[in-house]
Design a protein around this motif. Structure first.
Motif, PDB file in Angstrom:
ATOM      1  N   CYS A 236      50.001 -77.996  17.923  1.00 54.33           N
ATOM      2  CA  CYS A 236      48.967 -78.803  17.259  1.00 54.33           C
ATOM      3  C   CYS A 236      49.079 -80.272  17.662  1.00 54.33           C
ATOM      4  O   CYS A 236      48.066 -80.939  17.918  1.00 54.33           O
ATOM      5  N   ARG A 237      50.315 -80.785  17.748  1.00 52.81           N
ATOM      6  CA  ARG A 237      50.499 -82.179  18.126  1.00 52.81           C
ATOM      7  C   ARG A 237      50.102 -82.412  19.585  1.00 52.81           C
ATOM      8  O   ARG A 237      49.548 -83.458  19.927  1.00 52.81           O
ATOM      9  N   ALA A 238      50.395 -81.445  20.450  1.00 54.07           N
ATOM     10  CA  ALA A 238      50.014 -81.581  21.861  1.00 54.07           C
ATOM     11  C   ALA A 238      48.498 -81.679  21.999  1.00 54.07           C
ATOM     12  O   ALA A 238      47.972 -82.501  22.776  1.00 54.07           O
ATOM     13  N   PHE A 239      47.772 -80.868  21.237  1.00 54.02           N
ATOM     14  CA  PHE A 239      46.315 -80.936  21.268  1.00 54.02           C
ATOM     15  C   PHE A 239      45.830 -82.268  20.702  1.00 54.02           C
ATOM     16  O   PHE A 239      44.881 -82.872  21.221  1.00 54.02           O
ATOM     17  N   GLY A 240      46.451 -82.729  19.608  1.00 57.44           N
ATOM     18  CA  GLY A 240      46.052 -83.999  19.026  1.00 57.44           C
ATOM     19  C   GLY A 240      46.200 -85.141  20.004  1.00 57.44           C
ATOM     20  O   GLY A 240      45.307 -86.016  20.112  1.00 57.44           O
ATOM     21  N   GLU A 241      47.311 -85.192  20.728  1.00 56.25           N
ATOM     22  CA  GLU A 241      47.541 -86.250  21.718  1.00 56.25           C
ATOM     23  C   GLU A 241      46.557 -86.129  22.882  1.00 56.25           C
ATOM     24  O   GLU A 241      46.063 -87.130  23.418  1.00 56.25           O
ATOM     25  N   PHE A 242      46.256 -84.888  23.272  1.00 55.69           N
ATOM     26  CA  PHE A 242      45.298 -84.645  24.351  1.00 55.69           C
ATOM     27  C   PHE A 242      43.908 -85.157  23.958  1.00 55.69           C
ATOM     28  O   PHE A 242      43.204 -85.773  24.775  1.00 55.69           O
ATOM     29  N   TYR A 243      43.502 -84.936  22.716  1.00 50.63           N
ATOM     30  CA  TYR A 243      42.196 -85.392  22.256  1.00 50.63           C
ATOM     31  C   TYR A 243      42.120 -86.919  22.218  1.00 50.63           C
ATOM     32  O   TYR A 243      41.096 -87.507  22.573  1.00 50.63           O
ATOM     33  N   VAL A 244      43.198 -87.558  21.805  1.00 47.71           N
ATOM     34  CA  VAL A 244      43.217 -89.027  21.779  1.00 47.71           C
ATOM     35  C   VAL A 244      43.127 -89.584  23.199  1.00 47.71           C
ATOM     36  O   VAL A 244      42.425 -90.568  23.460  1.00 47.71           O
ATOM     37  N   ALA A 245      43.825 -88.961  24.133  1.00 40.18           N
ATOM     38  CA  ALA A 245      43.829 -89.435  25.515  1.00 40.18           C
ATOM     39  C   ALA A 245      42.464 -89.259  26.184  1.00 40.18           C
ATOM     40  O   ALA A 245      42.138 -89.982  27.134  1.00 40.18           O
ATOM     41  N   ASN A 246      41.653 -88.326  25.699  1.00 39.25           N
ATOM     42  CA  ASN A 246      40.347 -88.060  26.301  1.00 39.25           C
ATOM     43  C   ASN A 246      39.219 -88.321  25.304  1.00 39.25           C
ATOM     44  O   ASN A 246      38.212 -87.608  25.275  1.00 39.25           O
ATOM     45  N   LYS A 247      39.370 -89.348  24.497  1.00 34.53           N
ATOM     46  CA  LYS A 247      38.431 -89.612  23.405  1.00 34.53           C
ATOM     47  C   LYS A 247      37.008 -89.871  23.905  1.00 34.53           C
ATOM     48  O   LYS A 247      36.035 -89.621  23.175  1.00 34.53           O
ATOM     49  N   GLU A 248      36.846 -90.353  25.122  1.00 34.56           N
ATOM     50  CA  GLU A 248      35.515 -90.636  25.642  1.00 34.56           C
ATOM     51  C   GLU A 248      34.728 -89.360  25.901  1.00 34.56           C
ATOM     52  O   GLU A 248      33.496 -89.379  25.931  1.00 34.56           O
ATOM     53  N   ASP A 249      35.424 -88.265  26.110  1.00 32.28           N
ATOM     54  CA  ASP A 249      34.766 -87.009  26.469  1.00 32.28           C
ATOM     55  C   ASP A 249      34.671 -86.021  25.310  1.00 32.28           C
ATOM     56  O   ASP A 249      34.119 -84.927  25.488  1.00 32.28           O
ATOM     57  N   LEU A 250      35.186 -86.370  24.156  1.00 34.28           N
ATOM     58  CA  LEU A 250      35.293 -85.419  23.047  1.00 34.28           C
ATOM     59  C   LEU A 250      34.639 -85.988  21.789  1.00 34.28           C
ATOM     60  O   LEU A 250      34.442 -87.201  21.665  1.00 34.28           O
ATOM     61  N   PRO A 251      34.294 -85.135  20.827  1.00 37.51           N
ATOM     62  CA  PRO A 251      33.662 -85.611  19.593  1.00 37.51           C
ATOM     63  C   PRO A 251      34.556 -86.581  18.831  1.00 37.51           C
ATOM     64  O   PRO A 251      35.788 -86.499  18.878  1.00 37.51           O
ATOM     65  N   ASN A 252      33.934 -87.480  18.103  1.00 38.02           N
ATOM     66  CA  ASN A 252      34.674 -88.502  17.361  1.00 38.02           C
ATOM     67  C   ASN A 252      35.609 -87.906  16.316  1.00 38.02           C
ATOM     68  O   ASN A 252      36.659 -88.471  16.013  1.00 38.02           O
ATOM     69  N   GLU A 253      35.225 -86.770  15.765  1.00 42.87           N
ATOM     70  CA  GLU A 253      36.031 -86.174  14.694  1.00 42.87           C
ATOM     71  C   GLU A 253      37.444 -85.823  15.156  1.00 42.87           C
ATOM     72  O   GLU A 253      38.378 -85.775  14.355  1.00 42.87           O
TER      73      GLU A 253
ATOM     74  N   GLU B 151      30.278 -82.877  25.053  1.00 41.91           N
ATOM     75  CA  GLU B 151      31.556 -83.183  24.415  1.00 41.91           C
ATOM     76  C   GLU B 151      32.043 -82.015  23.556  1.00 41.91           C
ATOM     77  O   GLU B 151      33.233 -81.746  23.464  1.00 41.91           O
ATOM     78  N   ARG B 152      31.101 -81.291  22.938  1.00 43.84           N
ATOM     79  CA  ARG B 152      31.528 -80.154  22.118  1.00 43.84           C
ATOM     80  C   ARG B 152      31.864 -78.948  22.988  1.00 43.84           C
ATOM     81  O   ARG B 152      32.695 -78.115  22.619  1.00 43.84           O
ATOM     82  N   ILE B 153      31.236 -78.837  24.128  1.00 44.05           N
ATOM     83  CA  ILE B 153      31.616 -77.784  25.074  1.00 44.05           C
ATOM     84  C   ILE B 153      33.045 -78.020  25.546  1.00 44.05           C
ATOM     85  O   ILE B 153      33.871 -77.086  25.605  1.00 44.05           O
ATOM     86  N   LEU B 154      33.363 -79.252  25.891  1.00 48.48           N
ATOM     87  CA  LEU B 154      34.719 -79.576  26.342  1.00 48.48           C
ATOM     88  C   LEU B 154      35.741 -79.353  25.240  1.00 48.48           C
ATOM     89  O   LEU B 154      36.889 -78.972  25.513  1.00 48.48           O
ATOM     90  N   LEU B 155      35.351 -79.560  23.992  1.00 47.28           N
ATOM     91  CA  LEU B 155      36.269 -79.287  22.886  1.00 47.28           C
ATOM     92  C   LEU B 155      36.595 -77.799  22.808  1.00 47.28           C
ATOM     93  O   LEU B 155      37.715 -77.418  22.445  1.00 47.28           O
TER      94      LEU B 155
END
Length: 948
Positions: A304-321, A463-467
């Protein structure tokens, strides 16, 4: 980065691992449990609670039930109401097992903390009655040994206390009449502590037809029993009832809605509504039901933490939530299933007919987890991109809720070894290594197959497809690249406004987009918009005319029968809330001018403008319709050859474009603009008032009328006090005592600071009402020197709207009325007295001393005889010839001086006939004859004929 696969951390239940589960096992049936026929996971209390996640709503409900049964308060009646699959029956089963007490509370997972909180060490077993509306019939009694229960109260009594309890209601059961409240209270008191579980009540009660009586009673007697039962439970401290009612969308139509409303009216006074399962709680429910346990807590936390860090690192490509800490917590709750799967199933798929929220999610995910486990899936989470649509069981479960036609879409464009995504992966190793094309296609399918219900725009964002596909150990760019490749190759993948979706229509969009460039705005787009807008606005209503994109020279400048609605053109005249508004400028040009000439009747116009932010979409949609229509035209003329399915789809796209265009026009044209003037430093200043109408109105022109009337921009009824105020403000100034009525009416059509009346009848009615009182103004048909002709003031009378008609200031009218009164009084005093008996004497004979003659003993008079009175006349008939030129004024005088002498007296019936004879030396042409006959017909002439 090495991440532990989910299959090494979370262990599914055995029935999920082996695929031995039955879908029916996810559908709790309280009757089956009560009869001992349910599967073990529902029948055994300990196993039931081991697989049950106690939600916040369930915990509150169990708390209330325990308190009630322990005599510590609690709610007597609890209503469970939510959509299908929302957990009602599962919650009732929890109450059932807890109340029966067949297992120790310590063996029921999640129950001991709840009892400790209440302070109850042990809960006394309660009697439980289960009333399942689907399992009862209104015409066939239910037999229990030697007893046949006809009614719901008979069934309830027998379950709560056996034959002795049934004896209390036997007569009521056999006769189909409701037992009284005291009997119900006694029944509940004997059975307490007791729990009554009523499931599917609406299904039972909608069997009753209005006015009919069955062995189970009538609808009215059953409603009376429900009222007595809810009131009775309130009186018995250790009795509690739970009743499940569907929401209105699932109660059925007609009779179901009537029954639901009636039941809700009884429960509403005493019940407490249960809080349904929230989406985030569903995470835990599904995990508890599908997975036995989490074997490696630290591995789960690491993933879960690995995914969380991955989402922060790619915030431009992913939903704000995904950037919020709350999303990390959601991942922990949902593990090993990605939260995006729950979001799509609960937000999109649950809107489909038959998809039952938690139950539907369980049924689908059980199939998914089983297939992924069987195939050795090594993903860190069960993600949307891993949805195995190639598996027949998973595919069929999805297709159960979708319309016909999705099989070829999945086969060709989404999943399977022979699909186009699989072929794209075989062409390029970087895509094939991570199954990028199939993962993206599956994610788009999961997000868009239900149709995007409830979303503002169709489809899903990149962005939601990439999520749904992105993971920490893979490059996110590969998925971006493959999405572009899919757009070029797939037949059923569509895109618009950076959103993507799968549909049943083959992709002819590229052809359509190229054709859109052929059409010009003035020659092609504007005529389409005009014709569609005329349909959208509709006909009828009170407007004298609806002018769509009409040049100012072609908009009449007349008094007309009603105001006119001017529809401003879409581009260059749209409305937005800026100070420099294109709509206002375009409207002012039409308002002030009629072509090259100044417009006179400016107060006869209202305007409708398109919304600036929406109209461009309608403009583009019109081009889209033109493109699709040209494709269909080429197909019909054999200039474009497509297969049967494509032909059908092209026509469907054209029709959908037509519907979308009308919808967008309805949404765009929603701003009504009212021009009016305010006086600033003695000079009129043009102002604009703007209101919006709902695009959902069934009739747009009707909605415009209603809003304009509501805002008082169109006056359909004008009170006399408003007319009086207008006269005082603008006309009766500086000693002016009268004004032509026709001028006032015409001024309301000219000047924007006066009210906008829909027609002259509104003005006439205000005049007619005003003259009935002496508080407002007077009226005259005309004036002869200093005298008013056809004068009316303080009484009902004939009023008209012509060049001679006058409105008279109140003081002047009162003064003239007083003058007329004095003249009439003087005239009466000057007239000689009329003899009673035809002699020249002016009165009856009197006694010489001034008294009447006294009768003598023989009945005569001792004085001068009193003359007998003359017999009163009972009828009057008179004729008069009028000057045709002055007929209107002369007739008004006749009404005042003669007719009102009769109408002012009680018991007098007056009949007036008008006879008209006209002789033409050269005869009357057809136009005159037609006009006279039509007018006579409207005025209800008894006869109206032309003769040779």
């Amino acid at each position: 980065m090495t991440i532990t696969p989910w299959r090494e951390i979370a262990v599914p239940h055995q029935d999920v691992l082996k695929g031995t589960f039955q879908e029916s096992e996810f559908a709790a049936d309280i009757s089956q449990v009560h009869q001992g026929k349910a599967s073990k996971e529902y029948q055994d209390p300990a196993q039931f609670f081991s697989r049950t996640f106690i939600t916040e709503g369930m915990a509150l409900l169990l708390d209330s039930v325990v308190r009630r049964l322990a005599g510590q308060g609690g709610d007597p009646v609890i209503q469970l109401q939510t959509a299908f699959g929302g957990g009602k029956t599962h919650t009732m089963l929890a109450v059932y097992h807890l109340a029966q007490g067949k297992s120790s509370a310590s063996d029921l997972h999640g129950i001991p903390p709840l009892l400790d909180k209440i302070g109850v060490t042990a809960l006394q077993p309660a009697r439980v009655a289960v009333i399942d509306g689907i399992n009862l019939s209104v015409s066939e009694p239910k037999t229990h040994g030697g007893i046949s229960c006809r009614t719901i109260w008979g069934e309830l009594a027998l379950q709560l206390g056996g034959e002795s309890a049934y004896a209390l209601v036997r007569s009521a059961d056999e006769s189909g009449t409701s037992p009284d409240k005291d009997t119900v209270v006694e029944l509940l008191s004997r059975a307490a502590p007791c729990v009554i579980l009523m499931d599917e009540l609406v299904a039972f009660y909608r069997q009753f037809q209005e006015g009919k009586t069955y062995p189970a009673g009538s609808f009215e007697t059953n409603m009376t029993f429900i009222q007595a039962l809810t009131e009775g439970i309130k009186s018995v401290p250790k009795a509690v009832m739970l009743a499940s009612l569907p929401d209105s969308t699932n109660a059925g139509e007609g009779r179901g809605q009537v029954v639901l409303a009636q039941l809700e009216s009884y429960f509403r006074r005493l019940h407490k509504i249960w809080k349904p399962v929230s989406k985030d709680e569903a995470f835990s429910i599904v995990r508890r039901r599908l997975f036995d346990h989490i074997e490696n807590q630290s591995g789960m936390e690491s993933t879960c933490r690995a995914f969380g860090e991955f989402y922060v690192a790619n915030k431009e490509d992913l939903p704000n939530e995904t950037q919020e800490s709350q999303y990390l917590e959601r991942m922990r709750q949902a593990y090993p299933i990605h939260p995006e799967i729950f979001d799509r199933l609960y937000e999109d798929w649950s809107t489909l007919q038959g998809f039952q929220r938690t139950r539907g999610v369980l049924q689908l995910l059980a199939q998914v987890v089983h297939r992924l486990w069987k195939d050795g899936n090594s993903d860190p989470l069960v993600m949307p991109g891993a949805l195995p649509l190639f598996d027949p069981m998973v595919r069929n479960k999805c297709l159960d809720y979708l319309p016909q036609g999705w099989d070829p879409v999945i086969d060709q464009d989404i999943d399977g070894e022979k699909s186009k995504p699989a072929y794209i992966e075989s062409e390029e190793a970087r895509f094939g290594r991570i199954q990028a094309a199939r993962r993206v296609a599956r994610t788009v399918f999961l997000a868009t197959a239900p149709g995007g219900a409830g979303r503002m725009s169709k489809g899903v964002e990149q962005e939601r497809i990439l999520l749904g596909v992105g993971r920490p150990d893979q490059p996110l760019g590969h998925y971006k690249d493959v999405l572009k490749r899919l757009l070029d190759r797939l037949n059923y993948l569509n895109t618009e406004n950076a959103r993507f979706w799968f549909g049943l229509t083959p992709n002819l969009r590229r052809e359509m987009e190229s054709r859109k460039q052929r059409f010009t705005d003035r020659d092609d787009v504007v005529p389409v918009l005009r014709s569609r807008l005329e349909k959208v606005i509709g006909r009828g209503g009170i407007f004298a005319g609806v002018h769509v994109f009409t040049p100012s020279a072609d908009i009449p400048d007349d008094y007309g029968s009603a105001p006119r609605l001017v529809i401003l053109p879409p581009m260059g005249a749209s409305y937005h809330k800026g100070e420099s508004n294109m709509a206002f400028m375009a409207a002012e040009e039409i308002l002030r001018n009629r072509g090259e000439q100044p417009r006179q009747k400016q107060n006869r116009l209202l305007f409708l403008a398109a919304d600036h932010d929406v109209v461009s979409r309608a403009w583009d949609q019109a081009k889209g319709w033109l493109a699709w229509n040209s494709i269909v035209t080429d197909i019909d003329n054999d200039r474009l050859v497509l297969d049967t399915l494509q032909v059908r789809q092209a026509k469907q796209q054209r029709d959908e474009a037509e519907q979308s265009l009308q919808r967008l026009l309805r949404e765009a044209y929603r701003w009504i603009i009212n021009p009016h003037e305010e006086f600033v430093r003695g000079k009129p200043k043009l102002e604009w008032e703007v209101v919006s109408i709902s695009p959902a109105a069934s009739s747009l022109v009707k909605a415009i009328e209603e809003k304009a009337i509501e805002e008082e921009w169109l006056i359909t009824e004008w009170s006399s006090i408003h007319l009086s105020n207008t006269l005082r403000q603008w006309y009766f100034k500086e000693g002016v005592a009268e004004v032509p009525a026709l001028k006032v009416w015409q001024d309301t059509c000219h000047y924007l600071y006066l009210p906008r009346l829909i027609n002259s009848d509104v003005f006439k009615n205000a005049m007619a009402q005003g003259v009935e009182s002496e508080d407002f103004f007077g009226f005259a048909m005309g004036k002869d020197g200093e005298r008013y002709l056809g004068f009316v003031f303080g009484k009902s009378g004939l009023t008209s709207l012509d060049e001679a008609a006058l409105l008279i200031e109140r003081g002047a009218a009162a003064a003239f009325q007083e003058l007329v009164r004095k003249e009439q009084e003087a005239k009466r005093q000057a007239e000689p007295p009329q003899p009673v008996d035809g002699t020249s004497t002016g009165g009856a004979a009197t006694h010489p001393k001034g008294g009447q003659g006294r009768p003598d003993q023989n009945g005569g008079s001792s004085g001068t005889p009193t003359p007998s009175p003359s017999t009163p006349k009972k009828q009057f008939y008179g004729t008069v010839k009028l000057d045709p030129v002055k007929a209107k004024m002369d007739f008004a005088t006749i009404v005042d001086e003669v007719v009102q002498q009769f109408t002012s007296r009680l018991g007098v019936e007056v009949e007036i006939s008008v006879e008209i004879q006209a002789k033409g030396r050269d005869g009357f042409d057809d136009a005159v004859q037609r006009a006279v006959k039509e007018n006579c017909n409207v005025l209800r002439f008894g006869s109206a004929e032309f003769e040779d």
